[in-house]
Every structure is written in C-alpha cells, then in structure tokens.
Design an enzyme around this catalytic site. Structure first.
Site, PDB file in Angstrom:
ATOM      1  N   SER A 174       0.845  -1.188   0.000  1.00 44.86           N
ATOM      2  CA  SER A 174       0.000   0.000   0.000  1.00 44.86           C
ATOM      3  C   SER A 174       0.883   1.242   0.000  1.00 44.86           C
ATOM      4  O   SER A 174       2.112   1.159   0.061  1.00 44.86           O
ATOM      5  CB  SER A 174      -0.907   0.016   1.233  1.00 44.86           C
ATOM      6  N   LYS A 175       0.233   2.408  -0.055  1.00 46.20           N
ATOM      7  CA  LYS A 175       0.941   3.682  -0.120  1.00 46.20           C
ATOM      8  C   LYS A 175       1.940   3.870   1.025  1.00 46.20           C
ATOM      9  O   LYS A 175       2.987   4.476   0.865  1.00 46.20           O
ATOM     10  CB  LYS A 175      -0.072   4.833  -0.084  1.00 46.20           C
ATOM     11  N   ARG A 176       1.608   3.343   2.188  1.00 45.70           N
ATOM     12  CA  ARG A 176       2.496   3.563   3.328  1.00 45.70           C
ATOM     13  C   ARG A 176       3.830   2.839   3.177  1.00 45.70           C
ATOM     14  O   ARG A 176       4.777   3.106   3.910  1.00 45.70           O
ATOM     15  CB  ARG A 176       1.815   3.133   4.628  1.00 45.70           C
TER      16      ARG A 176
ATOM     17  N   GLU B 123       4.621   6.182 -10.705  1.00 50.60           N
ATOM     18  CA  GLU B 123       5.590   6.628  -9.700  1.00 50.60           C
ATOM     19  C   GLU B 123       6.955   5.984  -9.930  1.00 50.60           C
ATOM     20  O   GLU B 123       7.984   6.646  -9.804  1.00 50.60           O
ATOM     21  CB  GLU B 123       5.074   6.290  -8.300  1.00 50.60           C
TER      22      GLU B 123
END
Length: 451
Positions: free
Chosen positions: A214-216, A224
């Site tokens: 995930s993003k974290r 990206e």
C-alpha cells in the site's frame, strides 16, 4: 488448446497499481506465449469513482512497459465497444434474460428499482482454478447479490461475465481477491447456459513486512516508478518474478525469454514479497547493460518528461553521449544521473571557497596548487584524459602534496562537487578553455576570501 483470448479490465479510478499491472503482465505473457490475443477493456460502470485522466494513465503505463493490446481502445476490434459504459444495452438484455428464467428478481431500494441474482438456498458451487484446483463454496453462505443497479449500470459481477462471454475470453486472470466472487460468476454462467472461461487467481503482492502493498510502503503506482527513474524492462522483469518463477535460480530475462518461459502452472499460490532492493539491483544491471546511445536516449527522454532543475531544458546529446560511460556504473536509476552531470552543461555552479581546501592543506597551498594546475592545463597536448592524468600526477610530486589533495581541489573547482564522475575524463569532455576558466574562477574565489 483452444484459441487463447485474455483480457486486462481495469477500472479508471486512479493511477494503475503495480499489483494490477503485474496481473496485466501475466495476462499478456500467457496470450503471447500461446499466440493468442490480449484485450484491453475499461470497466467504467462505477462512474462515481472514475478519476479524470485514469484511462490515459492506464494506456500509457501499458505502452511504456511494452504490453501492447490486440483489441481495445484506440485499436478497436470486432467485439467492441471496449468501454463498459458504452455496452449498457448488453447488460440490460442479459438481466432481462435472467428475470425471464427465474434467476433474478427486482427489488426496490432508496433510488428505485434494481435487480438481484437469486442464489440457490442449498448445495455448493465449485470453482475450477488453474492455480488452486477445485475450490468449493457453500451456497447458503452467499447472499443474493445486485447485478443491475437502479441507474441502469451493472455491477462487476454481471458486466464481467457478459463481456467475457461475448468477447470470447478463454482465461480470466485476476487477483486472488476476486476468488470469493468466483462462485457468483460460475452461477451466472450456469444461469445463462454459457461455458465459463478458465479462472486464474494470481497471488497478492505483499509488502516486505507482510500485508498487502500500500501507499504507506512507498510508491505503488507504475507511474511513480517511472518518475523515480526505473527502466521499463527492469520493472517488467521484476514484476514477472512476483508470484512466478522459471526455476530456482534464473532472475534475468529478455522480453522474448519471458514469453517463451511463462506458464500458469509455475505461478505460486502464496503471496509475493515486493523487495525494493532487488528492483534497484535489477534496474542497475539493465542500466549497466545498456549501450551508450541507448542510455543517452533513455536519460534524455526521462529528463524531457521529468525536467531536472539542475539541467538545461534540452541537454546537448553529443555531450551526454560522452558522459554516459563515466556515470553508468554508479547509477541505480535514471534519476541518479541528474545530480552527477549538471556541470557538463552549465558552468554557473557555485560552491563555498573553503570547499576547495582539502584536508591537511591551507589557503596558500591550495592557491599555489590551482595556479600551477592552470599552467599545466594550458600547455597540455593532446588534451585528453590520459595526458591530463600523467601531467597532473607529475604536478603532485612537484608540489609535494598528495594526489587526493590536488584532485579534490580540481574536482570542486570544475564541477562544484565533492564526488563527481572520473576526473580526468571529465576534464577532457569539458575542454581546455572551460577547465582554465573554472580554475581561474576558483583562484579568484579563494584569493578574495580572508584567510
């Protein structure tokens, strides 16, 4: 084996996640391995969640990675349209067929009339999965589910089944999160009297500490990673090994080797760990394997897309072509190059005068070293790296200082950096006039500073 037709069917709800693109890669490899067709279909029926620009981002990501599609947006095909929002008549017709056969019923919700599929009250449904074998689900544990919303748009369950049938999809390859929905889809196929495709539920990509990526955990979208300076083939090679392996030792593949080697039977049931260090290593390998012209063009394309503030808008390709061999071994990503090369294109870099003074030297000694270096550089013939190295190393003996002290001073004077590409080759690229100018500027800087 029947004609292979696979599909990648993303929802346009944001930048494509590496997990989705890994699934697209497996889908594409399977189709290419068997001489089949790879179809791109945009599942845009949940209009409230659609993010502007997502469709373009999806297509651009696939194109960048070399995952070309045989049918779909821009390409067309005999089973279009390939946007679900343009296929509403197909779903409404199919839903009416289910009502007529007693497999669906209308119900009223707060926004109007919708349709649900009537689940059997007993028995079980078996899903045949290529990776997991036969998986059995208790029908009594699955509620009746919505297939057509009150706004006339279908849910994923109905739309995907209808489209996969009419687009003649032979294998549905998707994330393991959809396995729990598969019995609904099997029952829909049965209700329509259609043969289901082969189901392939690939493992999730997990973060290094466990749990879904995930993003974290850092960057998670393909765009990206592109912006961070990873090469497309490095990312393809890396993603291919997340949940699939050829053997227990081979890690580097060309695109042709991936296609030739890929098989669904070697896809793992368990989650695959996203190891950023391995991606960095793989990207560095492909950078080192790139030819000078290939890497030069990759860097120019990268800076055109993601301008570096330290560089001019259009760096001179002929200069960069000479610089690339000096920096290749030190790069893990294309982004790493921007901090190492600006001085080749701009001579307006700045630094503090005391940066010229090396360890165990003083201002006077540094001024003397710079002044003598100017004389050497002005007289050198031919002006090339080998001659520069020979003459400047001889100067070290005359000045009775250490090689590192002189070279450190010259490096700062000509690049503004403490660490730069190989010095003598860099000076050759800069040329005599530029090097003399830089050294004289350094002398002026140091001479104007109170000691």
């Amino acid at each position: 084996m029947p004609d292979i037709r696979t599909r990648f069917a993303p929802s346009p709800t944001g930048d494509p996640h590496v997990g989705n693109i890994r699934t697209a890669l497996f889908t594409w490899l399977f189709a290419r391995r068997h001489g089949g067709k790879f179809i791109l279909r945009i599942e845009d029926t949940d209009q409230a969640r659609e993010v502007e620009g997502s469709v373009d981002a999806i297509k651009e990501s696939l194109r960048w990675l070399g995952l070309d599609w045989d049918e779909g947006p821009e390409v067309g095909g005999e089973y279009g349209p390939y946007f679900q929002s343009e296929r509403l008549d197909h779903y409404q017709s199919a839903a009416e067929q289910l009502i007529d056969s007693g497999h669906a019923f209308r119900f009223e919700d707060e926004r109007g009339s919708a349709l649900k599929f009537a689940m059997p009250n007993d028995g079980s449904t078996v899903v045949s999965d290529v990776i997991r074998g036969k998986v059995e689900f208790d029908n009594s544990l699955i509620d009746d589910f919505v297939i057509l919303k009150s706004d006339g748009f279908p849910t994923y369950h109905l739309a995907s089944v209808v489209d996969d049938h009419f687009m003649r999809i032979s294998h549905v390859i998707r994330g393991e999160g959809w396995l729990s929905s598969a019995p609904r889809h099997v029952l829909l196929y049965d209700a329509f009297g259609w043969d289901p495709p082969g189901f392939v539920h690939v493992p999730d990509i997990l973060a290094s500490g466990g749990g879904k990526l995930s993003k974290r955990h850092g960057a998670v979208s393909v765009n990206e990673y592109r912006q961070l300076g990873y090469l497309p083939h490095a990312l393809v090679n890396f993603l291919a090994l997340l949940g699939w392996s050829y053997d227990d030792k081979t890690e580097l593949f060309t695109s042709e080797e991936l296609i030739e080697s890929f098989s669904l039977e070697r896809v793992s049931k368990s989650g695959a760990i996203f190891n950023l260090e391995k991606l960095d290593w793989m990207n560095g390998h492909y950078i080192r394997e790139s030819g000078d012209a290939e890497l030069t063009d990759a860097l120019l394309d990268y800076w055109c897309r993601y301008p570096a503030t330290e560089l001019p808008p259009e760096p001179d390709r002929s200069i960069l072509l000479q610089v690339v061999p000096l920096i290749r071994e030190r790069l893990k990503t294309l982004a790493d190059a921007a901090e190492r090369v600006p001085f080749f294109f701009n001579d307006d870099f700045d630094y503090e005068p005391d940066q010229l003074i090396q360890r165990k030297m003083d201002g006077a000694g540094t001024l003397r070293a710079l002044s003598e270096a100017v004389k050497v550089v002005e007289a050198i013939e031919p002006f090339d790296g080998a001659t520069l190295e020979s003459k400047l190393r001889s100067l070290v003996d005359e000045l009775d200082i250490k090689v590192g002290q002189l070279l450190g001073t010259l490096r700062v004077a000509t690049s503004g950096l403490k660490v730069s590409p190989p010095l003598f080759e860099s000076l050759e690229i800069l040329g005599r006039e530029r090097v003399v100018r830089d050294l004289n500027r350094a002398i002026h800087k140091l001479d104007s500073t109170p000691q």
